[in-house]
Design an enzyme around this catalytic site. Structure first.
Site, PDB file in Angstrom:
ATOM      1  N   ARG A  23      42.279  36.799  26.352  1.00  0.00           N
ATOM      2  CA  ARG A  23      42.446  37.571  27.586  1.00  0.00           C
ATOM      3  C   ARG A  23      42.915  39.003  27.310  1.00  0.00           C
ATOM      4  O   ARG A  23      43.736  39.551  28.045  1.00  0.00           O
ATOM      5  CB  ARG A  23      43.437  36.896  28.537  1.00  0.00           C
ATOM      6  CG  ARG A  23      42.907  35.630  29.180  1.00  0.00           C
ATOM      7  CD  ARG A  23      42.015  35.965  30.370  1.00  0.00           C
ATOM      8  NE  ARG A  23      41.424  34.759  30.926  1.00  0.00           N
ATOM      9  CZ  ARG A  23      41.867  34.154  32.019  1.00  0.00           C
ATOM     10  NH1 ARG A  23      42.880  34.634  32.670  1.00  0.00           N
ATOM     11  NH2 ARG A  23      41.272  33.077  32.443  1.00  0.00           N
ATOM     12  N   ARG A  27      43.747  41.835  33.927  1.00  0.00           N
ATOM     13  CA  ARG A  27      44.522  42.522  34.965  1.00  0.00           C
ATOM     14  C   ARG A  27      45.753  43.270  34.476  1.00  0.00           C
ATOM     15  O   ARG A  27      46.282  44.116  35.181  1.00  0.00           O
ATOM     16  CB  ARG A  27      44.951  41.510  36.026  1.00  0.00           C
ATOM     17  CG  ARG A  27      43.815  41.132  36.943  1.00  0.00           C
ATOM     18  CD  ARG A  27      44.177  39.937  37.785  1.00  0.00           C
ATOM     19  NE  ARG A  27      44.406  38.791  36.922  1.00  0.00           N
ATOM     20  CZ  ARG A  27      44.520  37.542  37.344  1.00  0.00           C
ATOM     21  NH1 ARG A  27      44.461  37.277  38.613  1.00  0.00           N
ATOM     22  NH2 ARG A  27      44.702  36.565  36.486  1.00  0.00           N
ATOM     23  N   ARG A  36      38.061  46.419  38.853  1.00  0.00           N
ATOM     24  CA  ARG A  36      38.113  45.228  39.720  1.00  0.00           C
ATOM     25  C   ARG A  36      38.284  45.606  41.196  1.00  0.00           C
ATOM     26  O   ARG A  36      37.896  44.849  42.085  1.00  0.00           O
ATOM     27  CB  ARG A  36      39.233  44.289  39.280  1.00  0.00           C
ATOM     28  CG  ARG A  36      38.832  43.205  38.334  1.00  0.00           C
ATOM     29  CD  ARG A  36      37.919  42.156  38.966  1.00  0.00           C
ATOM     30  NE  ARG A  36      38.687  41.083  39.585  1.00  0.00           N
ATOM     31  CZ  ARG A  36      38.654  40.785  40.863  1.00  0.00           C
ATOM     32  NH1 ARG A  36      37.906  41.490  41.689  1.00  0.00           N
ATOM     33  NH2 ARG A  36      39.350  39.774  41.334  1.00  0.00           N
ATOM     34  N   ASP A  72      33.120  34.581  31.621  1.00  0.00           N
ATOM     35  CA  ASP A  72      34.021  33.499  31.999  1.00  0.00           C
ATOM     36  C   ASP A  72      33.458  32.154  31.584  1.00  0.00           C
ATOM     37  O   ASP A  72      32.246  31.954  31.562  1.00  0.00           O
ATOM     38  CB  ASP A  72      34.333  33.497  33.499  1.00  0.00           C
ATOM     39  CG  ASP A  72      35.573  32.658  33.773  1.00  0.00           C
ATOM     40  OD1 ASP A  72      36.677  33.166  33.565  1.00  0.00           O
ATOM     41  OD2 ASP A  72      35.423  31.477  34.131  1.00  0.00           O
ATOM     42  N   TYR A 147      37.216  21.289  35.580  1.00  0.00           N
ATOM     43  CA  TYR A 147      36.955  22.182  36.719  1.00  0.00           C
ATOM     44  C   TYR A 147      35.893  21.582  37.637  1.00  0.00           C
ATOM     45  O   TYR A 147      36.025  21.615  38.869  1.00  0.00           O
ATOM     46  CB  TYR A 147      36.528  23.573  36.245  1.00  0.00           C
ATOM     47  CG  TYR A 147      37.712  24.374  35.751  1.00  0.00           C
ATOM     48  CD1 TYR A 147      38.589  24.961  36.654  1.00  0.00           C
ATOM     49  CD2 TYR A 147      37.980  24.510  34.400  1.00  0.00           C
ATOM     50  CE1 TYR A 147      39.701  25.664  36.220  1.00  0.00           C
ATOM     51  CE2 TYR A 147      39.089  25.205  33.955  1.00  0.00           C
ATOM     52  CZ  TYR A 147      39.947  25.779  34.863  1.00  0.00           C
ATOM     53  OH  TYR A 147      41.047  26.461  34.433  1.00  0.00           O
TER      54      TYR A 147
HETATM   55  O1  CP3 Z   1      39.697  36.650  26.600  1.00  0.00           O
HETATM   56  C1  CP3 Z   1      39.045  37.572  27.115  1.00  0.00           C
HETATM   57  O2  CP3 Z   1      39.494  38.747  27.248  1.00  0.00           O
HETATM   58  C2  CP3 Z   1      37.629  37.316  27.548  1.00  0.00           C
HETATM   59  C3  CP3 Z   1      37.454  37.009  28.908  1.00  0.00           C
HETATM   60  C4  CP3 Z   1      37.776  35.632  29.444  1.00  0.00           C
HETATM   61  C5  CP3 Z   1      38.057  35.425  30.823  1.00  0.00           C
HETATM   62  N1  CP3 Z   1      38.120  34.082  31.037  1.00  0.00           N
HETATM   63  C6  CP3 Z   1      38.182  36.472  31.828  1.00  0.00           C
HETATM   64  C7  CP3 Z   1      38.838  36.168  33.115  1.00  0.00           C
HETATM   65  C8  CP3 Z   1      37.777  34.393  28.826  1.00  0.00           C
HETATM   66  C9  CP3 Z   1      37.594  34.038  27.356  1.00  0.00           C
HETATM   67  C10 CP3 Z   1      37.979  33.416  29.852  1.00  0.00           C
HETATM   68  C11 CP3 Z   1      37.966  31.972  29.596  1.00  0.00           C
HETATM   69  C12 CP3 Z   1      38.438  31.083  30.660  1.00  0.00           C
HETATM   70  N2  CP3 Z   1      38.128  31.126  31.982  1.00  0.00           N
HETATM   71  C13 CP3 Z   1      39.223  29.949  30.443  1.00  0.00           C
HETATM   72  C14 CP3 Z   1      39.685  29.466  29.106  1.00  0.00           C
HETATM   73  C15 CP3 Z   1      40.706  30.387  28.585  1.00  0.00           C
HETATM   74  C16 CP3 Z   1      42.075  29.981  28.899  1.00  0.00           C
HETATM   75  O3  CP3 Z   1      42.784  30.792  29.535  1.00  0.00           O
HETATM   76  O4  CP3 Z   1      42.461  28.915  28.453  1.00  0.00           O
HETATM   77  C17 CP3 Z   1      39.427  29.330  31.672  1.00  0.00           C
HETATM   78  C18 CP3 Z   1      40.236  28.082  31.905  1.00  0.00           C
HETATM   79  C19 CP3 Z   1      38.716  30.069  32.631  1.00  0.00           C
HETATM   80  C20 CP3 Z   1      38.577  29.785  34.081  1.00  0.00           C
HETATM   81  C21 CP3 Z   1      39.217  30.830  34.882  1.00  0.00           C
HETATM   82  N3  CP3 Z   1      38.739  32.113  35.022  1.00  0.00           N
HETATM   83  C22 CP3 Z   1      40.397  30.728  35.643  1.00  0.00           C
HETATM   84  C23 CP3 Z   1      41.248  29.495  35.732  1.00  0.00           C
HETATM   85  C24 CP3 Z   1      40.605  31.964  36.254  1.00  0.00           C
HETATM   86  C25 CP3 Z   1      41.642  32.318  37.264  1.00  0.00           C
HETATM   87  C26 CP3 Z   1      42.960  32.503  36.624  1.00  0.00           C
HETATM   88  C27 CP3 Z   1      43.357  33.926  36.720  1.00  0.00           C
HETATM   89  O5  CP3 Z   1      43.892  34.437  35.734  1.00  0.00           O
HETATM   90  O6  CP3 Z   1      43.156  34.517  37.809  1.00  0.00           O
HETATM   91  C28 CP3 Z   1      39.575  32.829  35.821  1.00  0.00           C
HETATM   92  C29 CP3 Z   1      39.400  34.250  36.200  1.00  0.00           C
HETATM   93  C30 CP3 Z   1      39.380  35.213  35.066  1.00  0.00           C
HETATM   94  N4  CP3 Z   1      38.668  35.055  33.892  1.00  0.00           N
HETATM   95  C31 CP3 Z   1      40.012  36.485  35.059  1.00  0.00           C
HETATM   96  C32 CP3 Z   1      39.665  37.078  33.825  1.00  0.00           C
HETATM   97  C33 CP3 Z   1      40.043  38.461  33.354  1.00  0.00           C
HETATM   98  C34 CP3 Z   1      40.830  37.081  36.172  1.00  0.00           C
HETATM   99  C35 CP3 Z   1      39.848  37.595  37.155  1.00  0.00           C
HETATM  100  C36 CP3 Z   1      40.386  38.648  38.072  1.00  0.00           C
HETATM  101  O7  CP3 Z   1      40.900  38.293  39.140  1.00  0.00           O
HETATM  102  O8  CP3 Z   1      40.230  39.837  37.759  1.00  0.00           O
END
Ligand code: CP3
Length: 340
Positions: A23, A27, A36, A72, A147
């Site tokens: 990540r 944000r 965003r 994602d 999920y």
């Molecule tokens: O690591 C990176 O920088 C690459 C980008 C990346 C994202 N999601 C961007 C994202 C990666 C590798 C993921 C993987 C991901 N997505 C996982 C596995 C990683 C982990 O954390 O264990 C999971 C479980 C997801 C599913 C997911 N996507 C969730 C549960 C959420 C909401 C949680 C949150 O933080 O809001 C997301 C959204 C998400 N994926 C965001 C980002 C930057 C936030 C989106 C936003 O509101 O801008």
């Protein structure tokens, strides 16, 4: 080309311990929040110019040794018949969760080179821009299935485990379908230019070892076995998996992720010296005063004891609100104190 990340994945000697962050785009960065404000999360993921820009934001700001594609985990769900959206404050919401044998029977394989072609286009564009390796990724069957079944994030995975226990045949059909799709999608990411792959099994630590071995290991192993022919290093990541590290290693991965709940040296002993490890600073330490933060970075590094095959990372992703200057300080500190 800075290749110390790829060298560490292969347990070759490095000039400095490589560092990147899960990540690392997101944000906590003002540049990300600015984009965003104009586009939804899914638009960022599905528009190559935007996905490229977001991927490069931390590369420019932090001096890290690897980039991870901005995308994602859930993107493959829609083309297999599980539409979803991100709702602000709630995370992902699956429109119609997969709960029965009939629901699973209605799902289908798809061609990632077509239906996720925009992701592959982002990869091709990124390779032209980057002087560091590009990591592609996908979810492991348990984490994706959780999920699809729960309909969003879950604390106890009660519906997911219920499907396993009550209808193992349907569970194995679903997990097997995810394994096939993920293996194909990751192979397509390598064809497009990814130089390493990470498989996220973020929530599999909710299982005990017996259930992991029965319900997940064979499916996850099929993914890693299929990726062996690509020749790129693979990373197998989970959280809360201290009790599963030996079993995860059997499933595969050149590099095994260790989260902060397990000391890195202890985790590496359980995994075995013939694999590389990635981790394992607690992401919340990035909120701590600088002295405590860097002392804990030093602790992780001392547990790695300069052995070949350590990729410095957090135990999980960077949290929203994390001070960017602390992330940057960790990169500089790791590079400074590990210079060989
Ligand atoms: O690591 C990176 O920088 C690459 C980008 C990346 C994202 N999601 C961007 C994202 C990666 C590798 C993921 C993987 C991901 N997505 C996982 C596995 C990683 C982990 O954390 O264990 C999971 C479980 C997801 C599913 C997911 N996507 C969730 C549960 C959420 C909401 C949680 C949150 O933080 O809001 C997301 C959204 C998400 N994926 C965001 C980002 C930057 C936030 C989106 C936003 O509101 O801008």
């Amino acid at each position: 080309m800075n290749d110390r990340f790829l060298r560490a994945c292969r347990r070759e000697p490095v000039d400095r311990t490589p560092v990147w962050f899960m990540r690392q785009a997101g944000r906590y960065m003002a540049e990300y929040r600015a984009l965003r404000a104009k586009h939804s999360m899914l638009t960022l993921c599905r528009t190559p110019e935007l996905a490229v820009e977001v991927t490069l934001q931390p590369v420019k700001a932090l001096g890290i040794d690897a980039a991870i594609l901005f995308s994602d985990l859930l993107l493959p769900l829609a083309p297999m018949g599980i539409p979803f959206d991100f709702q602000s404050g709630e995370g992902p919401v699956i429109e119609k969760p997969v709960r029965s044998a009939a629901d699973v029977a209605a799902l289908h394989r798809f061609e990632p080179r077509q239906d996720l072609g925009m992701v592959l286009e982002s990869i091709k564009m990124l390779r032209k821009e980057l002087q560091i390796p590009l990591i592609g990724f996908a979810g492991a069957p348990f984490t994706l299935a959780s999920y699809a079944i729960e309909g969003g994030h879950s604390s106890h995975f009660a519906l997911t485990k219920s499907l396993m226990y009550e209808d193992p045949a349907t569970w194995h059909k679903l997990a097997g379908l995810f394994a096939e799709i993920v293996a194909d999608y990751l192979q397509a990411q390598v064809e497009a230019g990814c130089q390493a792959l990470q498989v996220f099994d973020s929530w599999v630590g909710a299982l005990d070892e017996a259930d992991y071995r029965e319900f997940c290991l064979p499916h996850t192993k099929r993914i890693f076995d299929a990726l062996a022919t690509t020749g790129v290093p693979t990373i197998h990541f989970g959280t809360g998996t201290g009790h599963l590290l030996a079993a995860q290693r059997e499933a595969g991965g050149d590099v095994i992720g260790v989260d902060w709940r397990t000391p890195l040296d202890e985790g590496w002993n359980r995994i075995g010296a013939d694999r590389a490890v990635q981790g394992n600073l607690d992401p919340t330490l990035l909120f701590a005063p600088r002295e405590r933060l860097l002392a804990r970075v030093d602790d992780v590094l001392s547990r790695a004891r300069s052995r070949d095959g350590h990729v410095f990372n957090l135990g999980h992703g960077i949290l929203p609100g994390t001070p960017v200057e602390n992330v940057k300080a960790v990169v500089e500190h790791v590079h400074a104190v590990t210079a060989r």
